[in-house]
Design a protein around this motif. Structure first.
Motif, PDB file in Angstrom:
ATOM      1  N   ARG A   1       0.824  -1.194   0.000  1.00 48.88           N
ATOM      2  CA  ARG A   1       0.000   0.000   0.000  1.00 48.88           C
ATOM      3  C   ARG A   1       0.867   1.255   0.000  1.00 48.88           C
ATOM      4  O   ARG A   1       0.574   2.224  -0.697  1.00 48.88           O
ATOM      5  CB  ARG A   1      -0.894  -0.017   1.240  1.00 48.88           C
ATOM      6  CG  ARG A   1      -2.099   0.886   1.105  1.00 48.88           C
ATOM      7  CD  ARG A   1      -2.976   0.736   2.300  1.00 48.88           C
ATOM      8  NE  ARG A   1      -2.355   1.350   3.459  1.00 48.88           N
ATOM      9  CZ  ARG A   1      -3.014   2.007   4.378  1.00 48.88           C
ATOM     10  NH1 ARG A   1      -4.310   2.120   4.287  1.00 48.88           N
ATOM     11  NH2 ARG A   1      -2.391   2.518   5.400  1.00 48.88           N
ATOM     12  N   SER A   2       1.941   1.212   0.763  1.00 45.91           N
ATOM     13  CA  SER A   2       2.757   2.425   0.795  1.00 45.91           C
ATOM     14  C   SER A   2       3.490   2.629  -0.525  1.00 45.91           C
ATOM     15  O   SER A   2       3.747   3.759  -0.922  1.00 45.91           O
ATOM     16  CB  SER A   2       3.733   2.415   1.978  1.00 45.91           C
ATOM     17  OG  SER A   2       4.506   1.262   1.970  1.00 45.91           O
TER      18      SER A   2
ATOM     19  N   VAL B   1       2.152   1.871  -3.466  1.00 46.49           N
ATOM     20  CA  VAL B   1       1.126   2.419  -4.340  1.00 46.49           C
ATOM     21  C   VAL B   1       0.951   3.897  -4.032  1.00 46.49           C
ATOM     22  O   VAL B   1       0.860   4.743  -4.916  1.00 46.49           O
ATOM     23  CB  VAL B   1      -0.214   1.676  -4.139  1.00 46.49           C
ATOM     24  CG1 VAL B   1      -1.318   2.337  -4.930  1.00 46.49           C
ATOM     25  CG2 VAL B   1      -0.084   0.226  -4.573  1.00 46.49           C
ATOM     26  N   PHE B   2       0.952   4.224  -2.770  1.00 45.63           N
ATOM     27  CA  PHE B   2       0.778   5.607  -2.361  1.00 45.63           C
ATOM     28  C   PHE B   2       1.901   6.479  -2.889  1.00 45.63           C
ATOM     29  O   PHE B   2       1.689   7.542  -3.459  1.00 45.63           O
ATOM     30  CB  PHE B   2       0.750   5.655  -0.829  1.00 45.63           C
ATOM     31  CG  PHE B   2       0.874   7.019  -0.259  1.00 45.63           C
ATOM     32  CD1 PHE B   2       2.026   7.412   0.384  1.00 45.63           C
ATOM     33  CD2 PHE B   2      -0.158   7.934  -0.363  1.00 45.63           C
ATOM     34  CE1 PHE B   2       2.146   8.684   0.922  1.00 45.63           C
ATOM     35  CE2 PHE B   2      -0.052   9.201   0.171  1.00 45.63           C
ATOM     36  CZ  PHE B   2       1.112   9.576   0.816  1.00 45.63           C
ATOM     37  N   ALA B   3       3.138   6.011  -2.694  1.00 46.33           N
ATOM     38  CA  ALA B   3       4.274   6.865  -2.985  1.00 46.33           C
ATOM     39  C   ALA B   3       4.648   6.892  -4.463  1.00 46.33           C
ATOM     40  O   ALA B   3       5.409   7.735  -4.895  1.00 46.33           O
ATOM     41  CB  ALA B   3       5.474   6.403  -2.168  1.00 46.33           C
TER      42      ALA B   3
END
Lengths: 306, 557
Positions: free
Chosen positions: B188-189, B191-193
């Protein structure tokens, strides 16, 4: 037969545990009694001090013992001033011992009020505190558990104490968000850094928080931060329109998420309310009531203003 | 030095490849008397790892020794050990740098004084300088990565073998997309970044991950359709399809939906346990893995002997394995297990028809430069009739190469030849000349490993003899573990496979007197919790990388 290996049964295990607990209890009671008996205004008993360290390592929440140690530290400081020899090595060594004890206690329980407070108290009295080391400690504990508010508070205290460059803290905050944006503490910290002071940073933070809400619309912490960013007077009309369009797209993918609609409400409410804005708001609040019937009263109130 | 081995065992295992070693450990663990031998002077067989000196000396095979005839009874037959079917093919190594420094010393000194640039002029890397550091290399023939929640890691933990080896997290997963190297967003991180993916794509990707995680059943409608079709119907954009299809699920356009979904879940399930990516790599190379199992086998009594003069196998007139001739000794056992490459050629009914294409490069910088050293997995999609390639780039922190150099492994299912099959990767990722951006190949090695995994290794083999396949194309050891378990349960049905030793806290040793009081009771000191895979090594090196539950990437990701 000699030397056979036998594995304990569960019952035996339980019995063993109970015995050990009783032992601990007796030791604790005796220890407290001894320490409190030796309290004195002008001097302290070294054995009691050592004993208090042992007890605190096992249970860092015994406030009485932390305060007892504070008394001892004050005695040491007074003694050190009275000794004309300008050598504070001994005193520093004493402080370091205290810090080491708090670190040990934090290892076993990183959320003990007593340990954190004692550490900060010592640093305030320390003649040569090493603030960089404190930062590193903070970083380590935030990595271990980024919701540990003790650690965040401690960081704020240190930052206020020594004043650190804003750029560094912003970088730290961005890093924490990148690692895990599902974290009220990280977003809140970011908002306290007063970073929205020019257009560039507003734009950047808008992108940052947009990434967050799109990656995970269910995570509320990011929405709260978005609301805060949107409350900034420097948001341009174009940015608002772009965001509104993106939110519309997101809503297609996530029709059940009320936060998207709420974000649209925030956007539309701001600034000059054109005529159709009120129609839109009515539509949004109606949708919200459908999605979130428990807050019907709240939404009706929000809309009444218009 | 002449020494004699004992001459009777419950099971003899010839060859120290991974499958043989797992079986050795399992048999030894349940109390069987195990003899584990190899004619090589190193562990690992086709899965071994070599330093820079040793890899140049890899010879193709071995002389066939004649057995001393006095050890064989009249009604017995013998078969000479060792065949040519499974040995490495097309093995070649090349240097791409000068042998030694051509400039004399004082010239260098003058240049240093003249230059005003901030960087010190670098000494050119020469063959001699690499050979001098040759022992710092650990070059695997069959490098593998381990899924953090895969069967193999679970086996390491459940059997306590984890404490015999150390691991590092793979710190990034890359792919080749639209002519560039791109980071694959897995967690998830990530994808976020990731700023190459639009916000809407981020949402789509997360939705897909969560749907797969929650066991969404809609893929059941895609029984005979491809995974690609499924992803397209989910309205994923081409970039996202590339990431999910070629990288995360390591599939092809033809992979069926169910398989693709299982592959994706395998990937996602292992995220966040030990790092941001699902993968671990064994420190000092994958060759260490066989040794870890051998170590457990030895701890429980297995006997080990390398460099043995193995000549032949003895069978009785009912075609049962009776004994092994090793030097001047005849050693008997109830069962014989051997790596396919050690078997007599008569036992190999169907020779291998497919091969694993391999390449190893030593380079001077990473394919994707970054502030800190990464352990990179690059999943190169199928292209122009060639199969997908798995590329693993290792830096010095893995213990497989010296400082400031990288070891790159390429693995693919062979189509034509290793050099041909990797040509496009080499062109796109590396340069043979001084090129500021792309890494330069200083040394290259190409070879093919015959793939023994889909073969029938049972027909024509006597009942108490088992052949073990060699390295496969799977990224992890899951298949190898499955095969080892199957062979083991055939040999010893109804026995436990590598059970865990009891916790020392619960063990008490009964002494002579039964009525001791508690204070005198002898209790063994509790061991540290060995539940975690022993990358406490990596924990200690922590830098400023964060941790999610357990240990995440430490130090250099």
């Amino acid at each position: 037969m000699h030397g056979r290996i036998k594995v304990r049964t569960t019952e035996e295990q339980n019995l063993q545990k109970h015995k050990e607990q009783q032992k601990k209890l007796t030791a604790y009671r005796m220890g407290m009694k001894q320490i409190l008996a030796t309290r004195d205004a002008d001097s302290y008993n070294k054995d009691s001090l050592a004993l208090s360290a042992q007890l605190l390592t096992i249970n860092p929440d015994i406030y009485t013992l932390w305060n007892y140690r504070k008394e001892v530290v004050l005695i040491e400081i007074k003694k050190s001033y009275q000794d004309e020899v300008a050598d504070d090595q001994k005193l520093i060594h004493f402080f370091e011992e205290e810090l080491r004890l708090t670190e040990q206690c934090l290892l076993s329980n990183p959320k003990s009020y007593g340990s954190w407070h004692h550490r900060y108290w010592i640093l305030n009295h320390h003649t040569k505190p090493n603030w960089q080391r404190e930062f590193d400690l903070c970083n380590k504990y935030v990595s271990l558990d980024d919701r540990n508010f003790h650690c965040w508070d401690f960081r704020r205290l240190i930052v206020n104490k020594i004043g650190i460059s804003l750029a560094d803290e912003i970088a730290f905050s961005t890093e924490r968000i990148n690692i895990n944006f599902s974290n009220y503490s990280s977003w809140h910290y970011r908002s306290t850094l007063q970073i929205l002071n020019d257009e560039n940073s507003v734009a950047n933070d808008l992108i940052l928080v947009q990434n967050a809400v799109f990656t995970d619309p269910i995570d509320t912490s990011a929405w709260f931060y978005l609301r805060w960013v949107l409350s900034h007077p420097g948001i341009t009309k174009i940015q608002k329109e772009d965001l509104l369009n993106a939110l519309e797209q997101l809503q297609e993918l996530e029709p059940e998420c009320k936060w998207i609609i709420m974000a649209k409400c925030w956007l539309v409410k701001q600034g000059n309310l054109e005529k159709d804005a009120i129609c839109r708001l009515k539509r949004y609040y109606t949708e919200l009531i459908k999605l979130d019937p428990l807050r019907e009263g709240h939404y009706k109130d929000c809309f009444k203003v218009f | 030095m002449e020494y004699e081995l004992p001459t009777e065992f419950d099971i003899i295992i010839i060859g120290t490849g991974v499958i043989e070693s797992i079986i050795s450990a399992a048999a030894s663990r349940i109390g069987k008397r195990v003899l584990h031998i190899d004619s090589n002077n190193y562990y690992g067989g086709l899965w071994a790892s070599f330093n820079l000196d040793a890899i140049h000396k890899l010879s193709a095979n071995t002389e066939v020794l004649d057995p001393p005839t006095d050890l064989i009874n009249p009604d017995e037959t013998t078969f000479a050990l060792g065949n040519d079917f499974f040995s490495l093919k097309n093995f070649k190594t090349d240097w791409h740098i000068p042998k030694a420094e051509t400039q004399p010393e004082n010239e260098n000194v003058e240049e240093k004084n003249e230059t005003e640039s901030e960087e010190k002029p670098e000494k050119p890397i020469t063959q001699d300088s690499l050979i001098k550091d040759g022992r710092k290399f650990n070059i695997d023939l069959a490098p593998k990565l381990q899924f953090a929640r895969g069967e193999f890691v679970e086996l390491l933990i459940s059997s306590n073998i984890a404490r015999y080896s150390e691991y590092r997290s793979v710190s990034r997963v890359l792919t080749w997309l639209n002519g560039q190297l791109e980071t694959v967003p897995c967690s998830r991180s990530d994808v976020f970044a990731n700023n190459k993916v639009t916000v809407i794509e981020k949402r789509m990707l997360m939705k897909l991950f969560m749907a797969l995680d929650s066991g969404d059943q809609e893929y059941l409608n895609y029984d005979n359709k491809t995974f690609r079709a499924f992803l397209t119907d989910k309205k994923l954009t081409p970039s996202l399809i590339h990431y999910v299809l070629y990288a995360i699920s390591m599939s092809t356009d033809e992979t069926l939906c169910l398989q693709g979904i299982q592959n994706t879940k395998r990937f996602l399930d292992s995220l966040g346990r030990f790092g941001k990516t699902p993968f671990l790599f064994s420190m000092y190379g994958s060759g260490e893995i066989t040794q870890a199992f051998c170590r457990l086998s030895a701890v429980f009594g297995g006997i080990y002997a390398l460099s043995q003069p193995l000549s032949s196998l003895i069978f009785d007139n009912e075609n049962n394995f009776k004994g092994l001739i090793c030097g001047k000794q005849r050693i008997s056992a109830e069962f014989l297990v051997m790596g396919a490459e050690k078997a007599p050629p008569e036992f190999i009914k169907s020779p291998p028809r497919s091969f694993i294409a391999r390449a190893v490069f030593i380079t001077d910088r990473s394919i994707m430069s970054s502030e800190k050293e990464h352990l990179t997995l690059l999943l190169y999609p199928p292209e122009g009739g060639k199969n997908s390639c798995v590329i693993i780039e290792l830096g010095t922190l893995t213990g497989t190469c010296p400082k400031d150099l990288y070891l790159v492994h390429l693995i693919s299912q062979q189509v034509a030849s290793p050099e041909d099959d990797f040509k496009h990767c080499v062109e796109n990722l590396f340069s043979k000349f001084e090129d500021d951006k792309k890494p330069k190949i200083l040394w290259s090695c190409f070879f093919s490993i015959p793939d023994s995994n889909a073969l029938d290794l049972k027909t024509g083999v006597p009942g108490n003899v088992v052949l073990c396949p060699g390295p496969d194309l799977d990224l992890d050891y899951d298949d190898a573990v499955k095969k080892a378990k199957a062979i083991f349960s055939d040999l010893y049905p109804d026995t436990e496979f590598l059970p865990r030793a009891p916790d020392p806290e619960d063990i008490i040793i009964e002494g002579d007197t039964e009525d001791r009081n508690d204070e005198d009771e002898v209790v063994l000191k509790p061991e540290e919790n060995t539940d975690k895979v022993a990358e406490s090594e990596t924990e200690a090196k922590s830098d400023n990388d964060q941790e999610v539950p357990k240990s995440e990437n430490e130090h250099e990701e």
